[in-house]
Design an enzyme around this catalytic site. Sequence first.
Site, PDB file in Angstrom:
ATOM      1  N   CYS A 135     -33.789 -10.408  32.235  1.00  0.00           N
ATOM      2  CA  CYS A 135     -33.427 -11.597  31.457  1.00  0.00           C
ATOM      3  C   CYS A 135     -33.522 -11.275  29.965  1.00  0.00           C
ATOM      4  CB  CYS A 135     -34.420 -12.690  31.824  1.00  0.00           C
ATOM      5  SG  CYS A 135     -34.167 -14.230  30.941  1.00  0.00           S
ATOM      6  N   CYS A 173     -37.603 -14.403  26.390  1.00  0.00           N
ATOM      7  CA  CYS A 173     -39.025 -13.981  26.404  1.00  0.00           C
ATOM      8  C   CYS A 173     -39.179 -12.464  26.361  1.00  0.00           C
ATOM      9  CB  CYS A 173     -39.751 -14.528  27.632  1.00  0.00           C
ATOM     10  SG  CYS A 173     -39.586 -16.298  27.841  1.00  0.00           S
ATOM     11  N   CYS A 208     -38.511 -19.806  36.032  1.00  0.00           N
ATOM     12  CA  CYS A 208     -38.436 -19.621  34.591  1.00  0.00           C
ATOM     13  C   CYS A 208     -39.643 -20.318  33.970  1.00  0.00           C
ATOM     14  CB  CYS A 208     -37.133 -20.210  34.050  1.00  0.00           C
ATOM     15  SG  CYS A 208     -37.033 -20.120  32.254  1.00  0.00           S
ATOM     16  N   GLN A 249     -34.493 -30.334  18.247  1.00  0.00           N
ATOM     17  CA  GLN A 249     -35.287 -29.092  18.187  1.00  0.00           C
ATOM     18  C   GLN A 249     -35.836 -28.795  19.583  1.00  0.00           C
ATOM     19  OE1 GLN A 249     -36.039 -27.082  15.558  1.00  0.00           O
ATOM     20  NE2 GLN A 249     -35.188 -28.267  13.865  1.00  0.00           N
ATOM     21  N   TYR A 289     -27.940 -30.625   6.203  1.00  0.00           N
ATOM     22  CA  TYR A 289     -27.842 -30.106   7.576  1.00  0.00           C
ATOM     23  C   TYR A 289     -28.729 -30.990   8.464  1.00  0.00           C
ATOM     24  CZ  TYR A 289     -26.129 -26.212   4.806  1.00  0.00           C
ATOM     25  OH  TYR A 289     -25.451 -25.453   3.891  1.00  0.00           O
ATOM     26  N   GLU A 322     -24.230 -33.909   7.269  1.00  0.00           N
ATOM     27  CA  GLU A 322     -24.127 -33.139   8.523  1.00  0.00           C
ATOM     28  C   GLU A 322     -22.661 -33.089   8.926  1.00  0.00           C
ATOM     29  OE1 GLU A 322     -25.900 -31.497  11.091  1.00  0.00           O
ATOM     30  OE2 GLU A 322     -23.967 -31.501  12.096  1.00  0.00           O
ATOM     31  N   ASP A 371     -32.092 -27.631   5.922  1.00  0.00           N
ATOM     32  CA  ASP A 371     -32.428 -26.998   7.213  1.00  0.00           C
ATOM     33  C   ASP A 371     -31.142 -26.430   7.826  1.00  0.00           C
ATOM     34  OD1 ASP A 371     -33.518 -26.269   9.644  1.00  0.00           O
ATOM     35  OD2 ASP A 371     -33.764 -28.315  10.380  1.00  0.00           O
ATOM     36  N   CYS A 399     -34.393 -21.020  10.199  1.00  0.00           N
ATOM     37  CA  CYS A 399     -34.660 -20.312  11.459  1.00  0.00           C
ATOM     38  C   CYS A 399     -34.244 -18.852  11.326  1.00  0.00           C
ATOM     39  CB  CYS A 399     -33.947 -20.991  12.621  1.00  0.00           C
ATOM     40  SG  CYS A 399     -32.202 -21.263  12.318  1.00  0.00           S
TER      41      CYS A 399
END
Length: 477
Positions: free
Chosen positions: A84, A87, A179, A308, A337, A358, A407, A434
């Site tokens: 996968c 993670c 998962c 989020q 944003y 936005e 953001d 991010c």
Amino acid sequence: MYFWALMQKGDIIRGIRIETMASEGKCVAHHEGRVVFLTGGAPGDVVDAVVYKIKPRFLEARVVEITAPSPDRAEPFCRHFGTCGGCSWQHIRYETQLLYKQQQVIDNLERIGGLTLPSIRPILPSPASRYYRNRLDFSFSADGWIPPELFTPDRKASEPALGYHIPRKYDQVFDVKECHLQPDPSNQIRLAARDEAIQRNIPFFDLRKQVGFLRTLTIRSTTGGEVMVILQVTYDKPEWIEAVLQRLERDFPQITSFNYIINGKRNDTFHDLDVICWKGNPWITETMTAPESDLQLRFRIGPKSFYQTNAVQAERLYRVAWEMAALQGNEPVYDLYAGTGTIACYVARSASRVVGLEYVADAVEDARANAKLNDLQNVSFFAGDIRNLLDESFLADHGRPDVVITDPPRAGMHEDVCRMLLKARPKKIVYVSCNPATQARDLKILSEQYRLTDIQPVDMFPHTMHVENVVALQAAD
Ligand SMILES: C[S@@+](CC[C@H](N)C(=O)[O-])C[C@H]1O[C@@H](n2cnc3c(N)ncnc32)[C@H](O)[C@@H]1O
């Protein structure tokens, strides 16, 4: 030089020590004075690795044997680790992951931004390092991926799969048995949908031939335990759609919103398609405590709305942004944003008014509905590309902001937007990102007129290479 000239793909480099992580999630080592990027190792490991790419300034190699494991290793918790793409840092202790994320922020701000940093706050760990996501998207595949160890020439057909794509393989999906990303009943819902479809011979989608019926299953959930399912199918066959949804309805009272989408396109995106609510509400409701009181803010999340994905940590992220904004109650604020208006609603009671911008029209509709739901009259939202929307006439019409909270998506802000912020000249800018690399690029422009005063990295996505970062900028005198 001589050594490198002789090196070939497939050569094994023996006994190299992995030094650190690179920002794209690969490990870094040195061999004969050159950089080697490695997949499959952990910092501190001593490994043998097979070379698969040779460039003048670096090599890329895959770990084939760990001769001395790193003390920073952790036992991977997931049976799908290695197959996968999610993670992918679970073999590294969580505390060590956090150190690398913190360093990633510092490196980007210093190297790309060329910035002199004030003292940086220690990264905020996620309260949960597993089962922290509120949304997962699974794909159906008629021809599920078979692990190489089970593959034999006489094996005719693979099994139908409902799971994730193999990294970088658009047409290969492996069947997820378990998962660790979303709380229960996420795993049981996925397994029940797969089971019902197989029992009834409902065809899974064939990604190569582009035929079949069942395409994707999205499961969304809230911290309060509400669950939404969205089933995507290629054409309208009520008997099959209902068979799957009825099974989910029978087994999972937690599901409060059942939806389906008919999608005959070549891709699975559904922002441009109608969502049909089969039963329940066409939304789920997330709550968040307002920063200045115990008031519970409520956010309606529709099938197409962004929220989020780590909701618990999102509240802490917003609190950091609110603290950095240090609003006194009389400042006009812009939320750039804005998505579905969550930050705007979060800070609204601390500001004189908030203007949110936005470009997704549906998100702006949701943002307006969220402001109404929370009884906020000092918030307004505008739809459009910020690059075009935010100009002198917009500022004249809506008033200049004292504080801007921005953001943007991973691509960061367009240079024109950064330049427009320099012209708008708010006293303070709080930049939530991010992607510290694009944030650093944008801060380089903003630092022409702003001083960086505060930095807070936040871990929204444990066991991945991703890191969120919030910074405060103060207008230079
Ligand atoms: C990282 S999300 C943040 C959303 C919101 N602030 C939140 O916390 O949920 C970035 C948002 O920017 C929007 N967006 C991306 N590019 C844009 C642009 N050029 N103009 C306006 N909005 C944009 C996306 O649609 C998305 O909703």
